[in-house]
Design a protein around this motif. Structure first.
Motif, PDB file in Angstrom:
ATOM      1  N   LYS A   1      38.561  45.038 -20.972  1.00 29.58           N
ATOM      2  CA  LYS A   1      37.732  45.829 -22.214  1.00 29.58           C
ATOM      3  C   LYS A   1      37.013  44.599 -22.703  1.00 29.58           C
ATOM      4  O   LYS A   1      35.919  44.700 -23.157  1.00 29.58           O
ATOM      5  CB  LYS A   1      38.939  46.262 -23.102  1.00 29.58           C
ATOM      6  N   HIS A   2      37.840  43.203 -22.689  1.00 27.14           N
ATOM      7  CA  HIS A   2      37.034  42.259 -23.819  1.00 27.14           C
ATOM      8  C   HIS A   2      36.427  41.092 -22.951  1.00 27.14           C
ATOM      9  O   HIS A   2      35.882  40.373 -23.309  1.00 27.14           O
ATOM     10  CB  HIS A   2      38.027  41.621 -24.587  1.00 27.14           C
ATOM     11  N   GLY A   3      36.760  41.156 -21.511  1.00 30.01           N
ATOM     12  CA  GLY A   3      36.121  40.280 -20.719  1.00 30.01           C
ATOM     13  C   GLY A   3      35.011  40.696 -19.706  1.00 30.01           C
ATOM     14  O   GLY A   3      34.100  40.188 -19.669  1.00 30.01           O
ATOM     15  N   VAL A   4      35.396  41.626 -18.997  1.00 30.98           N
ATOM     16  CA  VAL A   4      34.333  41.980 -17.836  1.00 30.98           C
ATOM     17  C   VAL A   4      33.680  43.290 -18.262  1.00 30.98           C
ATOM     18  O   VAL A   4      32.739  43.708 -17.288  1.00 30.98           O
ATOM     19  CB  VAL A   4      34.936  41.862 -16.587  1.00 30.98           C
TER      20      VAL A   4
ATOM     21  N   THR B   1      34.539  29.637 -23.404  1.00 27.58           N
ATOM     22  CA  THR B   1      33.202  30.435 -23.399  1.00 27.58           C
ATOM     23  C   THR B   1      32.928  30.844 -21.819  1.00 27.58           C
ATOM     24  O   THR B   1      32.223  31.904 -21.712  1.00 27.58           O
ATOM     25  CB  THR B   1      32.122  29.702 -23.731  1.00 27.58           C
ATOM     26  N   THR B   2      33.696  30.268 -20.745  1.00 24.61           N
ATOM     27  CA  THR B   2      33.395  30.556 -19.653  1.00 24.61           C
ATOM     28  C   THR B   2      34.656  31.421 -19.003  1.00 24.61           C
ATOM     29  O   THR B   2      34.547  32.037 -17.788  1.00 24.61           O
ATOM     30  CB  THR B   2      33.646  29.308 -18.565  1.00 24.61           C
ATOM     31  N   GLY B   3      35.517  32.007 -19.728  1.00 22.96           N
ATOM     32  CA  GLY B   3      36.645  32.898 -19.350  1.00 22.96           C
ATOM     33  C   GLY B   3      37.880  32.611 -20.154  1.00 22.96           C
ATOM     34  O   GLY B   3      38.094  31.787 -20.937  1.00 22.96           O
ATOM     35  N   THR B   4      38.830  33.448 -19.726  1.00 23.17           N
ATOM     36  CA  THR B   4      40.519  33.577 -20.427  1.00 23.17           C
ATOM     37  C   THR B   4      41.115  33.620 -19.180  1.00 23.17           C
ATOM     38  O   THR B   4      41.049  34.431 -18.141  1.00 23.17           O
ATOM     39  CB  THR B   4      40.385  34.754 -21.189  1.00 23.17           C
ATOM     40  N   THR B   5      42.070  32.910 -19.341  1.00 19.61           N
ATOM     41  CA  THR B   5      43.443  32.897 -18.373  1.00 19.61           C
ATOM     42  C   THR B   5      44.776  33.368 -19.205  1.00 19.61           C
ATOM     43  O   THR B   5      44.965  32.595 -20.141  1.00 19.61           O
ATOM     44  CB  THR B   5      43.633  31.668 -17.568  1.00 19.61           C
TER      45      THR B   5
ATOM     46  N   LEU C   1      47.862  43.163 -20.892  1.00 20.59           N
ATOM     47  CA  LEU C   1      47.104  41.777 -20.832  1.00 20.59           C
ATOM     48  C   LEU C   1      45.761  42.062 -19.787  1.00 20.59           C
ATOM     49  O   LEU C   1      44.674  41.639 -20.001  1.00 20.59           O
ATOM     50  CB  LEU C   1      48.029  40.988 -20.126  1.00 20.59           C
ATOM     51  N   ILE C   2      46.083  42.916 -18.547  1.00 22.65           N
ATOM     52  CA  ILE C   2      44.894  43.359 -17.863  1.00 22.65           C
ATOM     53  C   ILE C   2      43.969  44.240 -18.492  1.00 22.65           C
ATOM     54  O   ILE C   2      42.709  44.094 -18.458  1.00 22.65           O
ATOM     55  CB  ILE C   2      45.668  43.988 -16.571  1.00 22.65           C
TER      56      ILE C   2
ATOM     57  N   ILE D   1      46.328  35.969 -14.981  1.00 27.11           N
ATOM     58  CA  ILE D   1      45.484  36.823 -15.175  1.00 27.11           C
ATOM     59  C   ILE D   1      44.214  35.981 -15.462  1.00 27.11           C
ATOM     60  O   ILE D   1      44.225  35.800 -16.780  1.00 27.11           O
ATOM     61  CB  ILE D   1      45.790  38.195 -15.844  1.00 27.11           C
ATOM     62  N   SER D   2      43.088  36.107 -14.735  1.00 24.90           N
ATOM     63  CA  SER D   2      41.964  35.514 -15.282  1.00 24.90           C
ATOM     64  C   SER D   2      40.651  36.498 -15.141  1.00 24.90           C
ATOM     65  O   SER D   2      40.629  37.173 -14.361  1.00 24.90           O
ATOM     66  CB  SER D   2      41.780  34.203 -14.226  1.00 24.90           C
ATOM     67  N   ASP D   3      39.793  36.021 -16.295  1.00 24.79           N
ATOM     68  CA  ASP D   3      38.499  36.847 -15.983  1.00 24.79           C
ATOM     69  C   ASP D   3      37.332  35.841 -16.415  1.00 24.79           C
ATOM     70  O   ASP D   3      37.850  34.748 -17.033  1.00 24.79           O
ATOM     71  CB  ASP D   3      38.784  37.979 -17.233  1.00 24.79           C
TER      72      ASP D   3
END
Length: 546
Positions: free
Chosen positions: A461-464, A530-534, A455-456, A488-490
């Motif tokens: 890879k896909h977030g930051v 669109t602002t991120g994933t948790t 998940l991290i 886990i938030s990005d």
């Protein structure tokens, strides 16, 4: 001729065993003990009260009468005064005693009188007992007994006997009535043979001469006895044989008996003819028997006799209960063993599946790490590449050690995940924040190893990964009542959670969660825009077990 045949049948029957059981030929005797005075009343068969209320015999209620029913013809009443019991040789029967000391003055034999009335005739004279005929009672030494009555009664005759003191003080009253006996078959006795080696002929002839006198005497004695319904449940030995013989019926022209035997292997309820005896061979262990007997020409009345054969030890209820309990215990043990082995196999299978997923996870992890190292080298960041490679080696070693265990301390898991994130920071230079709830005892709480790592990895890879220093990952381990929550938030561009199953790392995580959920509850929830994933990884009620 019929009587001769009947006698021969009975004589053959009486040779059945070495010692046949013949009813004791003792008359019924009742004693009224008035201090030293004994008044004796005897008959071949008597029954007290005769349907009347039981009354005392003594001066406390002299107007009340005690009733007796007799079936024998001869009635004997006598009296004797005994100074000491040492003079008594034998005395057996029913005793009625007046033990009140104040009553002793009533009972000296010299002061007693008797008056006897037969069949309601006018009352006769009072007679002094000591002036009545005397005789020597063989049961008493050197004392003179007095005959008060020696009479023969016909059926329905009655006697009324009154006692008083010679000054007119009343003492007690007896009423005696003779009744006819019923025509039920009367059981004279039984013969039980436990020998299984001799044949029936030897069984029938063994004791003929011994038993003949007893039978001849007994047959006449029991003529006046009423038949009875034998409710006693007599016991006989298994595999033995028993014979029952009956009195020649009074006032019956055809003394053929009919009987039916039920119990054991005997199921036929029809009546069978016999001449005075019933032979039951090969008694079965554990069986209960009922013998009904009647006269052929008087079928309305019959006598019933119950007997049984004790079961062998392996037929007893306690043995069957014990065997049943053992079967249940063994069956339960085998079931529990089967369930244990089944659960063990399932657990081993589950662990093998988890290890298989670990095996799939490690190459995926190694491949991604090697890609990161290659990227650093391509960017000519050799120092970072060497630093990444050193950290990766340490992380890989810890990962391989963790895969041999189903759970590891939360403290170790956080260290491994933090090491992994620090390696990814070397490559992508994003911002990272770690928060651990201080209430969590990370050294004690156990969690599955590397469950959050994919998940991290997806958050990086896909977030930051494309944002560089502007990228942010926030990793929180929280306590929510009895749950442990990994958050886990990005701040990446997000993705469609419904398509997340196509991502290899998330699929492996879901597969592992499914296996863990057979014992404990873990949920995975992905929230993305669109602002991120948790991503929320919740360990349900995990703190109740740790």
């Amino acid at each position: 001729m019929r009587k001769t045949l009947y006698l021969l049948n009975i004589l053959l029957l009486l040779c059945l065993v070495a010692k046949p059981q013949i009813n004791q030929k003792n008359k019924f005797i009742t004693f009224f003990v008035l201090d030293k005075t004994y008044i004796t009343f005897s008959n071949n068969y008597m029954r007290g009260n005769d349907g009347h209320k039981y009354n005392p015999y003594f001066p406390s209620s002299p107007d009340e009468t005690s009733h007796y029913m007799v079936t024998g013809e001869e009635v004997l009443i006598s009296a004797v005064e005994i100074d000491t019991l040492a003079k008594v040789k034998s005395m057996s029967g029913n005793f009625h005693l007046d033990t009140v000391p104040a009553h002793r003055q009533f009972y000296p034999l010299r002061s007693l009188q008797v008056r006897i009335t037969k069949n309601g005739a006018p009352a006769g004279k009072w007679l002094d007992i000591i002036k009545m005929p005397t005789f020597k009672d063989t049961a008493i030494v050197s004392e003179t007994s007095y005959w008060l009555l020696k009479d023969s009664l016909k059926v329905n005759d009655s006697l009324f006997i009154e006692f008083r003191r010679n000054d007119g003080v009343a003492l007690m009253k007896l009423h005696i009535r003779r009744k006819a006996i019923e025509k039920r078959p009367f059981l004279m006795g039984s013969a039980h043979d436990t020998s299984t080696s001799r044949d029936e002929s030897a069984f029938m002839q063994a004791q003929l001469l011994k038993t003949y006198p007893s039978f001849k005497q007994g047959a006449a004695f029991y003529t006046d006895w009423p038949a009875r319904i034998d409710k006693l449940d007599h016991a006989y030995m298994p595999n033995s044989r028993v014979a029952f013989y009956f009195r020649e019926p009074p006032d019956v022209t055809d003394f053929t008996f009919q009987y039916r035997l039920l119990g054991g292997r005997y199921k036929d309820t029809s009546w069978k003819n016999t001449r005075g005896y019933v032979l039951v061979p090969s008694l079965q262990a554990g069986a209960k028997y009922r013998l009904d007997v009647r006269y052929k020409d008087a079928p309305a009345l019959w006598s019933t006799h119950l007997f049984h054969v004790p079961p062998y030890w392996y037929q007893t209820l306690w043995f069957k209960t014990g065997i049943g309990a053992c079967v249940i215990i063994v069956g339960l043990f085998l079931f529990l063993l089967w369930a244990y082995l089944k659960n063990k196999r399932q657990e081993e299978k589950r662990k093998l599946k988890i290890q298989s997923l670990y095996a799939q996870l490690n190459p995926h992890f190694v491949f991604n790490a090697l890609g990161s190292i290659q990227g650093l080298m391509n960017d000519q960041q050799l120092n970072k590449a060497n630093q990444y490679l050193s950290g990766f080696a340490q992380l890989l070693r810890n990962s391989m050690l963790s895969t041999t265990k189903e759970t590891i301390p939360l403290q170790t898991e956080l260290k491994n995940l933090d090491n992994y994130i620090q390696l990814e920071i070397l490559r992508f230079n994003f911002q990272y924040e770690l928060y651990v709830d201080p209430e969590l005892q990370t050294a004690i709480i156990e969690v599955p190893p590397l469950l959050a790592q994919p998940l991290i990895e997806n958050a990086v890879k896909h977030g930051v990964s494309a944002k560089g220093a502007a990228g942010q990952i926030k990793f929180q381990i929280l306590k929510d009542k009895q749950d442990i929550l990994f958050s886990i938030s990005d701040n990446g561009s997000g993705f469609d959670p419904s398509k997340a199953v196509d991502r290899h790392g998330i699929k492996l995580t879901k597969d592992r969660i499914e296996l863990y959920n057979k014992h404990r509850r873990i949920t995975l929830d992905i929230q993305s825009n669109t602002t991120g994933t948790t991503v929320l990884l919740r360990y349900k009620n995990w703190l109740e077990h740790d």
